[in-house]
Design a protein around this motif. Structure first.
Motif, mmCIF file in Angstrom:
data_model
loop_
_atom_site.group_PDB
_atom_site.id
_atom_site.type_symbol
_atom_site.label_atom_id
_atom_site.label_comp_id
_atom_site.label_asym_id
_atom_site.label_seq_id
_atom_site.Cartn_x
_atom_site.Cartn_y
_atom_site.Cartn_z
ATOM 1 N N UNK A 1 40.336 -75.825 -8.258
ATOM 2 C CA UNK A 1 40.052 -77.294 -7.985
ATOM 3 C C UNK A 1 38.757 -77.336 -7.084
ATOM 4 N N UNK A 2 39.174 -76.909 -5.812
ATOM 5 C CA UNK A 2 38.246 -76.866 -4.725
ATOM 6 C C UNK A 2 37.015 -75.859 -4.917
ATOM 7 N N UNK A 3 37.403 -74.706 -5.301
ATOM 8 C CA UNK A 3 36.134 -73.725 -5.477
ATOM 9 C C UNK A 3 35.327 -74.263 -6.592
ATOM 10 N N UNK A 4 35.640 -74.906 -7.667
ATOM 11 C CA UNK A 4 35.058 -75.452 -8.613
ATOM 12 C C UNK A 4 34.077 -76.779 -8.236
ATOM 13 N N UNK A 5 34.765 -77.365 -7.306
ATOM 14 C CA UNK A 5 33.774 -78.690 -6.684
ATOM 15 C C UNK A 5 32.607 -77.900 -6.031
ATOM 16 N N UNK A 6 33.021 -77.078 -5.007
ATOM 17 C CA UNK A 6 32.012 -76.670 -4.006
ATOM 18 C C UNK A 6 31.220 -75.641 -4.383
ATOM 19 N N UNK A 7 31.384 -75.153 -5.695
ATOM 20 C CA UNK A 7 30.517 -74.155 -6.157
ATOM 21 C C UNK A 7 29.455 -74.886 -7.118
ATOM 22 N N UNK A 8 29.860 -76.137 -7.325
ATOM 23 C CA UNK A 8 28.842 -76.755 -8.281
ATOM 24 C C UNK A 8 28.940 -76.539 -9.854
ATOM 25 N N UNK A 9 30.372 -76.074 -9.974
ATOM 26 C CA UNK A 9 30.675 -75.929 -11.524
ATOM 27 C C UNK A 9 31.162 -77.067 -12.241
ATOM 28 N N UNK A 10 31.940 -78.016 -11.399
ATOM 29 C CA UNK A 10 32.157 -79.432 -11.804
ATOM 30 C C UNK A 10 32.297 -80.334 -10.751
ATOM 31 N N UNK A 11 32.430 -81.662 -11.089
ATOM 32 C CA UNK A 11 32.739 -82.806 -10.147
ATOM 33 C C UNK A 11 33.985 -82.697 -9.916
#
Length: 424
Positions: free
Chosen positions: A225-235
């Motif tokens: 969840x957090x990695x995806x958000x801050x890596x720009x993969x998803x909102x």
């Protein structure tokens, strides 16, 4: 009109009317009787209050949390936590606290965390000679951390009503949640040491590895969840959908504990919970629109700026108001009502918007188990069968230690914002 509105809300709340009815009905009556606003506009504002991109995340996170509970992720996290800290003085109680932190990162729901962790750990705490007063206080306070640890539903609501980045709120919630959890862990160690309570045998390296491997798929969820958000993969909204699909995959394919029948019931329960939350948000957004139209936020801001020139005093008053409000209202309801009123004033005083969100949620977390009306108290009673008087000593002890954490979160902004600064 505003005076009648507030009087009606108070009357309906004290009459034990559901909160969404108290907010919505009082708004309709006040506007219909004392203004020339067309009722159809109020209907439009109700639906308009739900027309927000951030709110799309709610049903997915709620569904993901319910799937994780039914799919066996919570008990694997408990076993993993026990393998890590069970051998330390106060290990069983620490396992309860650490597991609540991780389950809070899965569910985002305080009452759900109390039930999921409490029904397993309360008998174990008593078996290890922990006092029932202490144990009940631990369960109620540990469950409250779900309001702070992302993906917190309450943080999502704060972001939706104020426009603050949900992703930044999630990251700040990690730091605040750790501070909250550490304050309880320190007291747990002191209590266990003082009372010479037994501790478990140290888990072998093989046992720790085995518990970690079995909980691995559950522990990946916050990282995704957090990695995806801050890596720009998803909102954040897309992250909610990803977490729901991932939880379903783990529960059915890897752990194989979810059947089609239990999945159907999970969908029904999630839909009911989502409906309850969204109808409350709609009613609160309508109330906020009426109050804003009546100039209430502006008057509050004007009063504070004219009479309070100290940020320290403002934050102290804010904490007191939120602690009291948290005793009577669930976090989502409190945020939807109060955040739009407080936010403009806080911004005028130079308070960081993300920091404000964390302060508000941390207060409401403590309010969840503050006597005599904290919701977690009543949820814990279904597990412990203790009355309020019996639970009071344990509740007050954890209230005191968590208040120390609240002071740190409130007056040392970097304690929760350092991760946000690091990742930006």
């Amino acid at each position: 009109m505003i005076s009648l509105l507030l009087i009606l809300i108070i009357i309906l709340l004290f009459a034990s009317t559901p909160i969404f009815v108290a907010l919505g009905l009082s708004s309709f009556l006040a506007v219909t009787l004392l203004s020339d606003i067309e009722p159809m506009i109020l209907i439009q504002r109700l639906f308009g209050g739900l027309d927000q991109f951030a709110l799309m995340a709610l049903p997915f996170f709620i569904l993901a949390a319910n799937i994780m509970d039914v799919g066996g992720l919570s008990k694997r996290i408990l076993r993993w936590s026990s393998a890590l800290v069970g051998h330390i003085t106060g290990g069983v109680a620490m396992t309860t606290q650490v597991s609540s932190m991780f389950f809070g990162a899965l569910s985002g729901s305080s009452p759900a965390t109390v039930i999921a962790i409490g029904k397993i750990m309360y008998p174990e705490l008593l078996r290890k000679k922990y006092d029932e007063k202490f144990s009940s206080g631990l369960l109620a306070s540990a469950g409250a951390i779900s309001l702070i640890i992302p993906p917190s539903i309450t943080l999502i609501i704060f972001g939706s009503v104020t426009g603050v980045s949900v992703g930044s709120l999630f990251i700040a919630g990690i730091g605040a949640g750790i501070i909250y959890g550490i304050s309880s862990i320190i007291y747990i160690y002191y209590y266990a040491k003082k009372n010479k309570l037994p501790k478990d045998k140290r888990a072998s390296g093989k046992e720790v590895l085995d518990a970690t491997l079995k909980a691995f798929w559950a522990l990946l969820i916050p990282v995704i969840i957090l990695g995806g958000i801050y890596s720009g993969i998803f909102t954040p909204t897309e992250a909610a959908g990803v977490s729901a699909v991932y939880a379903l995959f783990v529960s059915t394919v890897i752990y194989k504990e979810m059947t089609w029948k239990s999945f159907y019931q999970t969908l029904v329960d999630s839909a009911i919970t989502t409906g309850q939350v969204l109808v409350l948000v709609a009613a609160a957004q309508l109330l906020g629109w009426i109050l804003t139209r009546g100039g209430v936020p502006q008057q509050i801001a004007s009063f504070i700026t004219e009479n309070i020139d100290s940020t320290i005093i403002f934050l102290l008053l804010l904490n007191i108001v939120l602690l009291v409000l948290g005793m009577f209202m669930e976090g989502v309801a409190a945020i939807t009502i109060l955040a739009p009123l407080i936010f403009p004033t806080a911004m005028s005083m130079g308070i960081d918007p993300v920091h404000l969100g964390v302060i508000m949620i941390a207060n409401l977390a403590i309010g969840m188990y503050t006597p005599p009306f904290g919701i977690n108290i009543f949820v814990t009673q279904t597990i412990t069968k203790l009355n309020m008087v019996q639970m009071l000593p344990g509740l007050l002890r954890f209230f005191a230690v968590n208040m120390v954490a609240l002071i740190v979160i409130t007056y040392f902004p970097e304690s929760s914002l350092f991760l946000v600064d690091l990742l930006e």
